[in-house]
Design an enzyme around this catalytic site. Structure first.
Site, mmCIF file in Angstrom:
data_model
loop_
_atom_site.group_PDB
_atom_site.id
_atom_site.type_symbol
_atom_site.label_atom_id
_atom_site.label_comp_id
_atom_site.label_asym_id
_atom_site.label_seq_id
_atom_site.Cartn_x
_atom_site.Cartn_y
_atom_site.Cartn_z
ATOM 1 C CE LYS A 107 -4.492 0.625 0.009
ATOM 2 N NZ LYS A 107 -5.492 -0.297 -0.547
ATOM 3 N N GLY A 219 -20.624 6.703 1.907
ATOM 4 C CA GLY A 219 -19.698 6.999 0.816
ATOM 5 C C GLY A 219 -20.468 7.108 -0.483
ATOM 6 N N GLY A 221 -18.416 7.394 -3.515
ATOM 7 C CA GLY A 221 -17.263 7.410 -4.413
ATOM 8 C C GLY A 221 -17.275 6.212 -5.324
ATOM 9 C CG ASN A 222 -14.330 3.259 -7.930
ATOM 10 O OD1 ASN A 222 -14.006 2.183 -7.468
ATOM 11 N ND2 ASN A 222 -14.614 3.420 -9.206
HETATM 12 P P1 NAD Z 1 -13.500 7.587 -3.129
HETATM 13 O O1 NAD Z 1 -12.496 8.609 -2.793
HETATM 14 O O2 NAD Z 1 -13.915 7.390 -4.562
HETATM 15 O O3 NAD Z 1 -14.849 7.851 -2.290
HETATM 16 C C1 NAD Z 1 -14.833 7.997 -0.920
HETATM 17 C C2 NAD Z 1 -16.228 8.460 -0.506
HETATM 18 O O4 NAD Z 1 -16.288 8.497 0.919
HETATM 19 C C3 NAD Z 1 -16.610 9.851 -1.007
HETATM 20 O O5 NAD Z 1 -17.950 9.847 -1.424
HETATM 21 C C4 NAD Z 1 -16.455 10.725 0.251
HETATM 22 O O6 NAD Z 1 -17.316 11.858 0.238
HETATM 23 C C5 NAD Z 1 -16.877 9.722 1.308
HETATM 24 N N1 NAD Z 1 -16.442 10.073 2.665
HETATM 25 C C6 NAD Z 1 -15.228 10.452 3.089
HETATM 26 N N2 NAD Z 1 -15.242 10.684 4.414
HETATM 27 C C7 NAD Z 1 -16.501 10.441 4.832
HETATM 28 C C8 NAD Z 1 -17.171 10.490 6.077
HETATM 29 N N3 NAD Z 1 -16.531 10.827 7.181
HETATM 30 N N4 NAD Z 1 -18.484 10.167 6.116
HETATM 31 C C9 NAD Z 1 -19.169 9.821 4.996
HETATM 32 N N5 NAD Z 1 -18.579 9.745 3.790
HETATM 33 C C10 NAD Z 1 -17.276 10.053 3.714
HETATM 34 O O7 NAD Z 1 -12.948 6.209 -2.501
HETATM 35 P P2 NAD Z 1 -13.289 4.735 -2.937
HETATM 36 O O8 NAD Z 1 -12.344 4.318 -3.990
HETATM 37 O O9 NAD Z 1 -14.749 4.603 -3.179
HETATM 38 O O10 NAD Z 1 -12.866 3.943 -1.610
HETATM 39 C C11 NAD Z 1 -13.723 3.852 -0.486
HETATM 40 C C12 NAD Z 1 -13.196 2.789 0.456
HETATM 41 O O11 NAD Z 1 -13.086 1.547 -0.229
HETATM 42 C C13 NAD Z 1 -11.806 3.022 1.064
HETATM 43 O O12 NAD Z 1 -11.767 2.446 2.340
HETATM 44 C C14 NAD Z 1 -10.892 2.238 0.130
HETATM 45 O O13 NAD Z 1 -9.677 1.896 0.760
HETATM 46 C C15 NAD Z 1 -11.753 1.042 -0.131
HETATM 47 N N6 NAD Z 1 -11.440 0.300 -1.337
HETATM 48 C C16 NAD Z 1 -11.444 0.898 -2.554
HETATM 49 C C17 NAD Z 1 -11.179 0.133 -3.689
HETATM 50 C C18 NAD Z 1 -11.267 0.713 -5.062
HETATM 51 O O14 NAD Z 1 -11.111 -0.036 -6.025
HETATM 52 N N7 NAD Z 1 -11.549 2.000 -5.217
HETATM 53 C C19 NAD Z 1 -10.865 -1.219 -3.571
HETATM 54 C C20 NAD Z 1 -10.883 -1.802 -2.310
HETATM 55 C C21 NAD Z 1 -11.183 -1.034 -1.203
#
Ligand code: NAD
Length: 428
Positions: A107, A219, A221-222
């Site tokens: 990471k 969340g 996000g993605n």
């Molecule tokens: P992202 O940056 O696309 O989205 C994160 C989201 O969380 C956003 O909508 C943001 O507004 C929201 N957020 C942040 N702080 C917050 C809070 N305190 N309360 C409510 N919402 C909040 O990130 P992502 O890629 O969607 O990743 C989200 C999680 O999934 C992380 O823990 C990441 O490590 C994990 N993850 C992501 C992937 C991937 O492929 N993107 C894979 C495995 C795990």
């Protein structure tokens, strides 16, 4: 945000200790697996748009590579810490092992807030990150990917820097690249879809029809967007999503009791997954404090934002109707909250398993990049479904056979596979 209260690395180590106890692992294996094998800490000097130099702190942690090259994302976050990166690298080792991919765990991170950086400044951080770890990463040693607040453009800048220095093309150096530039079809959807493939399998075990279920998601996000998309395709209803508001520096939850409209919310979201609350209110969403996402009267909770979001302070607030929690985020549940969830007999799909779809399609991307031949989206998503379903069934069967919960079963399978690889190599 509770980022400073709980130390995710302590959580990861406590989970590891428990799995090691269940496996009766010997001391040598514990000493090796309890900590990362390698860590890189470095400074990235960047000339900012105002002409001044600003130095950003960067990390890369490689927890274990006995099963294959280290694999894991790079996060941009203003509160990034080395302990968060350590925990996440350990979880990547377990995740690739649970998904049975020929990879290890790594990471990375940079302490920065892309909201306050121009595209040029972000590009310089990406290129600087690669220059600092160039000798220690690569298609056969450690393959980075996107994570929180990093995207396909960041990956492409990193790839370009790596290839410019090497003087050759190495599309397998990094994953999460744009489609058409070495990226895989389906990577963007992979993590969120994977979460819902696991939910689908869990609902089968619970004998619940997805069409009769409701969910609340933390969340936007993605991960959460595509989880919501597939859940809605399965016939489920999402009644609430929460996200971070950059302007107010707090989180809000957006509720529509008869179901949110994904396209509508996407049209009023910023590129970082924040929903503009004034516009949501105009569209008749109830705008509530962010913490209420977990208090909703729904069947399924999907924490898909950050670590430590379900903890001792708030876990008692979850509604008695909740029967399933799918951890889209990494480490969203603290050990004390975990105990509560167990006691309440709520079916929990642990992060290692629930969000393994991302690294699974990253692995597919790496395979396609290395052979320079790319599959159609249907093929990628079909292979994702096969991998996720078989990983879910393996964990669930192991849990039932050994009277463990799903997290314990996933951890024991992962630690055992990794320890076996270390033993086979003669490391322990
Ligand atoms: P992202 O940056 O696309 O989205 C994160 C989201 O969380 C956003 O909508 C943001 O507004 C929201 N957020 C942040 N702080 C917050 C809070 N305190 N309360 C409510 N919402 C909040 O990130 P992502 O890629 O969607 O990743 C989200 C999680 O999934 C992380 O823990 C990441 O490590 C994990 N993850 C992501 C992937 C991937 O492929 N993107 C894979 C495995 C795990």
């Amino acid at each position: 945000m509770n980022r400073s209260v709980y130390n995710p690395f302590q959580t990861a180590q406590a989970q590891f200790d428990h799995a090691a106890d269940l496996l009766e692992l010997d001391q040598g294996a514990r000493d090796l697996l309890r900590n990362p094998m390698k860590e890189f800490h470095f400074s990235i000097p960047v000339r900012m748009d105002n002409g001044r130099i600003k130095v950003f702190r960067g990390f890369r942690v490689q927890h274990n590579h006995a099963r294959g090259p280290a694999k894991g994302g790079i996060r941009f976050h203003p509160q990034e810490t080395i302990d968060t990166v350590r925990a996440l690298s350990m979880w990547m080792t377990w995740k690739t092992a649970v998904a049975d991919l020929p990879l290890g765990g790594g990471k990375g991170g940079v302490v920065c807030d892309p909201h306050n950086l121009s595209p040029r400044e972000q590009e310089q951080i990406c290129r600087g990150w690669v220059r600092q770890v160039l000798k220690n990463v690569g298609p056969y040693s450690d393959i980075p990917a996107p994570d929180i607040m990093t995207n396909t453009q960041h990956m492409l800048w990193m790839l370009d820097e790596y290839e410019a220095i090497q003087g050759e093309h190495f599309p397998g150096f990094i994953t999460g690249k744009p489609v058409g530039m070495g990226g895989s079809q389906g990577r963007t959807e992979a993590t969120g879809y994977g979460v819902m493939i696991a939910v689908r399998e869990a609902l089968k075990e619970l004998s619940v029809n997805p069409e009769n279920t409701t969910a609340s998601v933390q969340g936007f996000g993605n991960v959460s967007r595509y989880a919501i998309e597939l859940f809605q395709q399965m016939g489920g209803t999402v009644t609430c999503v929460s996200c971070w508001d950059q302007i107010d520096q707090t989180s809000y939850a957006f509720r529509k009791k008869d179901g949110i409209n994904l396209d509508e919310l996407l049209s009023i979201a910023d590129p970082f997954g924040g929903i503009i609350k004034e516009k949501a209110a105009d569209l008749n969403y109830e705008v509530l404090p962010g913490s209420t996402w977990m208090e909703q009267e729904v069947d399924i909770l999907v924490p898909a934002a950050l670590e430590n979001q379900l903890n001792a302070d708030n876990i008692k607030n979850i509604n008695s109707r909740v029967k399933l929690i799918a951890e889209g985020a990494n480490g969203p549940t603290t050990p004390d909250a975990d105990q509560f969830i167990n006691k309440k007999n709520i079916f929990l799909i642990p992060d290692l398993l629930a969000n393994a779809g991302g690294v699974t399609v990253s692995y597919f991307e790496q395979v396609q990049s290395n052979m320079n031949y790319f599959w159609e989206k249907e093929e990628v998503l079909g292979k994702l479904d096969v991998k996720m379903t078989s990983a879910f069934i393996a964990v669930s069967d192991f849990a039932k056979a050994n009277k463990l919960n799903m997290r314990e079963a996933a951890n024991v399978i992962a630690v055992s596979r990794t320890a076996d690889a270390c033993r086979n190599r003669g490391w322990i």
